[in-house]
Write a protein that holds these residues in place. Structure first.
Motif, PDB file in Angstrom:
ATOM      1  N   ASP A 129      18.290  19.424  26.462  1.00 36.00           N
ATOM      2  CA  ASP A 129      19.117  19.450  24.859  1.00 36.00           C
ATOM      3  C   ASP A 129      18.993  18.556  24.344  1.00 36.00           C
ATOM      4  O   ASP A 129      19.612  17.621  24.451  1.00 36.00           O
ATOM      5  N   LYS A 130      18.638  17.849  22.668  1.00 39.29           N
ATOM      6  CA  LYS A 130      18.770  16.824  22.670  1.00 39.29           C
ATOM      7  C   LYS A 130      19.669  16.469  20.943  1.00 39.29           C
ATOM      8  O   LYS A 130      19.386  18.448  20.347  1.00 39.29           O
ATOM      9  N   ALA A 131      20.578  16.372  20.380  1.00 36.82           N
ATOM     10  CA  ALA A 131      21.630  16.691  19.775  1.00 36.82           C
ATOM     11  C   ALA A 131      21.828  15.244  18.987  1.00 36.82           C
ATOM     12  O   ALA A 131      21.836  14.179  19.663  1.00 36.82           O
ATOM     13  N   VAL A 132      23.029  15.050  17.999  1.00 37.98           N
ATOM     14  CA  VAL A 132      23.259  13.761  17.187  1.00 37.98           C
ATOM     15  C   VAL A 132      24.841  14.800  16.952  1.00 37.98           C
ATOM     16  O   VAL A 132      24.416  15.544  15.929  1.00 37.98           O
ATOM     17  N   ASP A 133      25.694  13.306  17.015  1.00 44.50           N
ATOM     18  CA  ASP A 133      26.772  13.747  15.951  1.00 44.50           C
ATOM     19  C   ASP A 133      26.899  12.763  14.812  1.00 44.50           C
ATOM     20  O   ASP A 133      26.743  11.529  15.751  1.00 44.50           O
ATOM     21  N   GLY A 158      18.933  22.266  14.218  1.00 45.37           N
ATOM     22  CA  GLY A 158      18.171  22.374  15.344  1.00 45.37           C
ATOM     23  C   GLY A 158      18.806  23.661  15.855  1.00 45.37           C
ATOM     24  O   GLY A 158      18.988  24.358  15.167  1.00 45.37           O
ATOM     25  N   THR A 159      18.081  23.664  17.602  1.00 46.11           N
ATOM     26  CA  THR A 159      18.514  24.772  18.557  1.00 46.11           C
ATOM     27  C   THR A 159      20.328  24.867  18.486  1.00 46.11           C
ATOM     28  O   THR A 159      20.485  26.146  18.936  1.00 46.11           O
ATOM     29  N   ARG A 160      20.645  24.396  17.928  1.00 48.73           N
ATOM     30  CA  ARG A 160      22.396  24.374  17.801  1.00 48.73           C
ATOM     31  C   ARG A 160      22.665  24.772  19.158  1.00 48.73           C
ATOM     32  O   ARG A 160      23.865  25.754  18.765  1.00 48.73           O
ATOM     33  N   LEU A 161      22.247  24.219  20.631  1.00 49.29           N
ATOM     34  CA  LEU A 161      23.131  24.437  21.035  1.00 49.29           C
ATOM     35  C   LEU A 161      25.092  24.254  21.893  1.00 49.29           C
ATOM     36  O   LEU A 161      25.469  25.134  22.412  1.00 49.29           O
ATOM     37  N   PHE A 162      24.923  23.211  21.401  1.00 51.36           N
ATOM     38  CA  PHE A 162      26.689  22.973  21.663  1.00 51.36           C
ATOM     39  C   PHE A 162      26.953  22.445  19.989  1.00 51.36           C
ATOM     40  O   PHE A 162      27.618  21.205  19.914  1.00 51.36           O
ATOM     41  N   PRO A 163      27.029  22.865  18.805  1.00 48.36           N
ATOM     42  CA  PRO A 163      28.024  22.940  17.886  1.00 48.36           C
ATOM     43  C   PRO A 163      28.948  23.087  17.376  1.00 48.36           C
ATOM     44  O   PRO A 163      29.537  23.982  18.340  1.00 48.36           O
ATOM     45  N   THR A 204      21.200  16.559  26.413  1.00 44.94           N
ATOM     46  CA  THR A 204      22.233  17.488  27.724  1.00 44.94           C
ATOM     47  C   THR A 204      21.401  17.916  28.969  1.00 44.94           C
ATOM     48  O   THR A 204      20.125  18.817  28.375  1.00 44.94           O
ATOM     49  N   GLU A 205      21.441  17.473  29.936  1.00 44.83           N
ATOM     50  CA  GLU A 205      20.381  18.019  31.239  1.00 44.83           C
ATOM     51  C   GLU A 205      21.396  19.444  31.264  1.00 44.83           C
ATOM     52  O   GLU A 205      22.434  19.092  32.097  1.00 44.83           O
ATOM     53  N   VAL A 206      20.578  20.506  31.654  1.00 46.48           N
ATOM     54  CA  VAL A 206      21.484  21.639  32.549  1.00 46.48           C
ATOM     55  C   VAL A 206      20.979  21.953  33.852  1.00 46.48           C
ATOM     56  O   VAL A 206      19.768  22.362  33.251  1.00 46.48           O
ATOM     57  N   MET A 207      21.716  21.530  34.703  1.00 42.32           N
ATOM     58  CA  MET A 207      20.730  21.271  36.239  1.00 42.32           C
ATOM     59  C   MET A 207      20.996  22.821  36.513  1.00 42.32           C
ATOM     60  O   MET A 207      22.126  23.609  36.740  1.00 42.32           O
ATOM     61  N   GLY A 208      19.953  22.852  37.538  1.00 40.51           N
ATOM     62  CA  GLY A 208      19.643  24.603  37.665  1.00 40.51           C
ATOM     63  C   GLY A 208      18.791  25.232  37.540  1.00 40.51           C
ATOM     64  O   GLY A 208      19.223  26.168  37.302  1.00 40.51           O
ATOM     65  N   ILE A 209      18.395  25.034  35.890  1.00 46.57           N
ATOM     66  CA  ILE A 209      18.941  25.743  34.569  1.00 46.57           C
ATOM     67  C   ILE A 209      17.061  24.971  34.557  1.00 46.57           C
ATOM     68  O   ILE A 209      16.703  24.375  33.857  1.00 46.57           O
ATOM     69  N   PRO A 210      15.703  25.779  34.769  1.00 47.59           N
ATOM     70  CA  PRO A 210      14.972  25.380  34.705  1.00 47.59           C
ATOM     71  C   PRO A 210      13.506  25.315  33.223  1.00 47.59           C
ATOM     72  O   PRO A 210      14.438  26.872  32.547  1.00 47.59           O
ATOM     73  N   ALA A 211      13.352  24.684  32.911  1.00 43.75           N
ATOM     74  CA  ALA A 211      13.046  24.953  31.702  1.00 43.75           C
ATOM     75  C   ALA A 211      11.832  26.005  31.454  1.00 43.75           C
ATOM     76  O   ALA A 211      11.772  26.481  32.216  1.00 43.75           O
ATOM     77  N   LEU A 212      11.654  26.490  30.188  1.00 48.59           N
ATOM     78  CA  LEU A 212      10.451  27.112  30.024  1.00 48.59           C
ATOM     79  C   LEU A 212       9.043  27.027  30.763  1.00 48.59           C
ATOM     80  O   LEU A 212       8.374  28.231  30.436  1.00 48.59           O
TER      81      LEU A 212
END
Length: 711
Positions: free
Chosen positions: A128-132, A156-161, A111-119
């Motif tokens: 962000d990578k995820a498996v479902d 992992g980071t679980r941004l979208f769990p 998942t790419e969050v457009m307009g939000i730069p990485a660190l």
């Protein structure tokens, strides 16, 4: 290969105000009204017949089968996969989904969050990578809905769990769904898990229930190619403070929780979705789906046509010539008047039972008149691996169409414990093989840039001086190569310095000798020495044997290696020697086309533990995933400590694209390349590779699959 990047943004907690409570009350009323409409058809149509999941197996925004933002209880058909992408600002998602088993669906996404730069600079937008996973534990019945459990982003980071229970009922042409989920679909964000897994539904069911919210929707199949979809999405974006998009894009609630769209299938294998989401965003999804292992071009093996002048030759010479022209080498044929013995090395056919079929087809018109029994052996570099024992009557009956292939197999025996004794006089011995193929490798998620790659050619020259002996020369050239990393090698850099090797445009991949032997038990042994791979040189040894008709493979092995100099193919780097020692095991489960590998012992960096790998074979395509459990106290860096090596791979036979049978396959793997935990030498091949499916339980399964595919 990919890096396990750990990039995270933080947000502040959101306090509930009185106007929030009023809006929540209105939202609950709207949700109850919405779901009453969904449930009403179940009450009014109790006599509805059960239906399957088709045609409502469309991908959601994240790839998992569903509506737009929410899942349904539908799952993809077993052994079918899809790839696609979705954009609904501020998210752009790339996904791959597979129906791994009946009623089990696995989805991987970035998942790419457009307009939000990485660190880190140069990386681009936040990714962000995820498996479902989705398990349909109750298929749809005549009066009951399909019910599924969906586990999204548990690691992992679980941004979208989320963990959700979903029920779907088809009243064709409508498909209705009701679900209940926490996390992304719940009232609050969930905590990250690092190297562990978080599943609140099982760990704390009461907390899951308190956090869960209802969702659902309906799909309407206008025709075979068009469908309409509408859903109620419970996502409270303003409270998903782990989401990098929250602070910039969702300071308050979204305009609408009702999403709607149109779905179009131009072909059976493609789909385009257009939708209106969150009350202010256009969503677009495009995906392709195919049956795994189904050839894009039908495989055709041209029949051998014997020259008229050869028909006067002895039967053994005619058989040897026919087998050579049909794709075999090192052919030996002899008879004692009653039994005909045939040995051949399979150079062409992906499955051993198919190679036997071809040999039987060539034997039928050329069998000596006195022969009653036939023994067929398939070899690998002079070593017999499998033996097929049958009768003259069976071969002639099959050729004449008097018995079916299934009946013929029942009258014959396929054995994996072939006697190592060889026919001494053979023809068409293969002494040398030369080949090349294009190679494309990706290196994802490095802090210096998300997408690194190299494209080029790998070439090889192999010599076979005697049975079981191989000399290997492997060369690699990557004229298109932007591999680099901003990461420094870690405390025990057995792999975290691999970019130094991968960035070279020309490399000596391998220069080694290998010897494999097989005893009658059968016990296999292998020893290899030289430049074993691009990073290591040394000695690698292994033993293995199949037991219980090949249900289990048991073995042991290890290596002693030193590092090679990245920019000089013939020099070694430093004085450090790295050792490995393993006990290896494989459990074959042909009933499910699955095998499980366990490698336990000492890995390259000195960490001790085990790596478990699960692989599924689907018509020759092999899907694999692995996970390691090792002690990491010897590492002085925080990146390796507590880490578990993991990854996925796919092996794709080239026969699926060429229309001709072939033993060649391409392998693509996604795994971390900046960690040093649970690392091993990259073996040219292992004994488990050599034994492969040439064991009793798998030979029977492959023969059954071949019979089914020809019915």
């Amino acid at each position: 290969m990919t890096v396990n990047g750990e990039k995270r943004t933080t947000g502040s907690a959101v306090r509930t105000q009185p106007w929030d409570q009023a809006r929540n009350f209105r939202g609950r009323c709207l949700a109850l009204y919405f779901f009453a409409i969904l449930i009403l058809p179940f009450l009014l149509a109790p006599r509805t017949a059960g239906a399957g999941d088709e045609p409502f197996t469309f991908p959601s925004n994240i790839g998992l089968t569903g509506f737009l933002e929410t899942p349904t209880a539908r799952v993809m058909k077993e052994n079918r996969y899809r790839m696609g992408a979705t954009q609904a600002r501020p998210y752009r998602t790339y996904f791959g989904t597979v129906g791994l088993f009946e009623r089990l669906e696995v989805n991987a996404r970035v998942t790419e969050v457009m307009g939000i730069p990485a660190l880190t600079s140069g990386y681009g937008d936040y990714k962000d990578k995820a498996v479902d996973l989705k398990l349909q534990f109750l298929p749809e019945g005549k009066y009951t809905p399909a019910v599924a459990l969906a586990i999204m982003d548990p690691h992992g980071t679980r941004l979208f769990p989320s963990q959700a229970i979903v029920a779907s009922k088809q009243i064709y042409p409508f498909d209705f769904t009701v679900g209940l989920g926490n996390g992304r679909f719940g009232k609050r964000a969930l905590a990250s898990q690092g190297e562990s897994f978080g599943m609140e539904m099982f760990e704390n069911p009461r907390a899951w229930w308190r956090d869960a919210q209802l969702f659902g929707g309906v799909q309407f199949a206008v025709s075979d190619r068009f469908a309409l979809v509408a859903e109620y999405s419970p996502i409270r974006y303003e409270r998903q403070t782990n989401d990098p998009a929250q602070e910039k894009y969702f300071p308050g609630p979204v305009s609408s929780r009702i999403n709607a769209g149109l779905r179009w299938k131009p072909t059976r294998w493609s789909e385009i979705d257009a939708s209106w989401q969150r009350g202010n965003q256009v969503g677009v999804t495009a995906s392709l789906s195919f049956d795994i292992g189904k050839p894009l071009v039908p495989i055709y093996d041209p029949p051998y046509r014997e020259p008229p002048g050869r028909r006067q030759d002895p039967a053994t010479d005619r058989i040897a010539a026919a087998l050579y022209e049909s794709g075999f080498s090192d052919v030996g044929v002899e008879t004692d008047g009653v039994t005909l013995r045939v040995e051949a090395q399979n150079e062409t056919y992906y499955f051993a039972p198919r190679a036997v079929e071809v040999i039987v087809e060539q034997l039928a018109p050329r069998l000596p008149g006195t022969v009653d029994y036939v023994r067929i052996r398939l070899k690998d570099n002079g070593m017999p691996l499998t033996e097929f024992v049958t009768t003259r009557a069976g071969i002639l009956g099959l050729s004449a169409g008097e018995i079916t292939p299934e009946r013929f197999r029942g009258l014959s025996t396929h054995r994996a414990d072939a006697d190592p004794a060889r026919i001494t006089e053979t023809a068409h011995r293969k002494w040398l093989s030369i080949g090349a193929r294009p190679t494309f490798e990706t290196f994802l998620n490095d802090p210096s840039g998300f997408f690194k790659y190299r494209f080029g050619l790998s070439a090889w020259v192999n010599a076979y001086p005697w049975p079981g002996g191989t000399a290997v020369l492997g060369l690699e050239g990557y004229p298109v190569n932007n591999v680099s990393t901003s990461n420094a090698p870690l405390s025990i850099p057995v792999r975290s310095d691999i970019a130094e090797y991968k960035k070279e445009k020309i490399a000596l991949g391998r220069l080694m000798a290998e010897q494999v032997v097989k005893t009658r038990d059968p016990l296999f042994a292998r020893v290899a020495a030289g430049f074993l791979e691009v990073e290591y040189a040394g000695v690698d040894v292994e033993i293995a044997m199949p037991v219980f008709n090949g249900r289990i493979l048991a073995g042991a092995g290890g290596s002693a290696v030193r590092k090679r100099q990245p920019d000089d193919p013939f020099r070694l780097k430093g004085d450090d020697t790295f050792h490995t020692a393993f006990l290896n095991g494989r459990l074959n489960l042909p009933e499910f086309d699955v095998h499980v590998d366990i490698k336990g012992g000492r890995f390259l960096a000195g960490d001790k533990g085990a790596r478990v790998s699960v692989s599924k074979s689907i018509n020759g395509v092999v899907l694999s995933a692995w996970y390691s459990f090792t002690g990491t106290s010897m590492f002085q860096d925080s990146y390796n400590r507590g880490y578990h090596d993991k990854g996925i791979s796919v092996d794709i036979p080239i026969r699926l694209f060429t229309g001709r049978d072939s033993q060649s396959a391409y392998r693509y793997a996604l795994s971390p390349w900046t960690r040093d935990v649970a690392q091993d030498v990259d073996h040219y091949r292992t004994l488990f590779d050599i034994i492969g499916r040439n064991v009793g339980v798998n030979l029977d399964r492959d023969a059954e699959n071949l019979y089914k595919s020809t019915r």
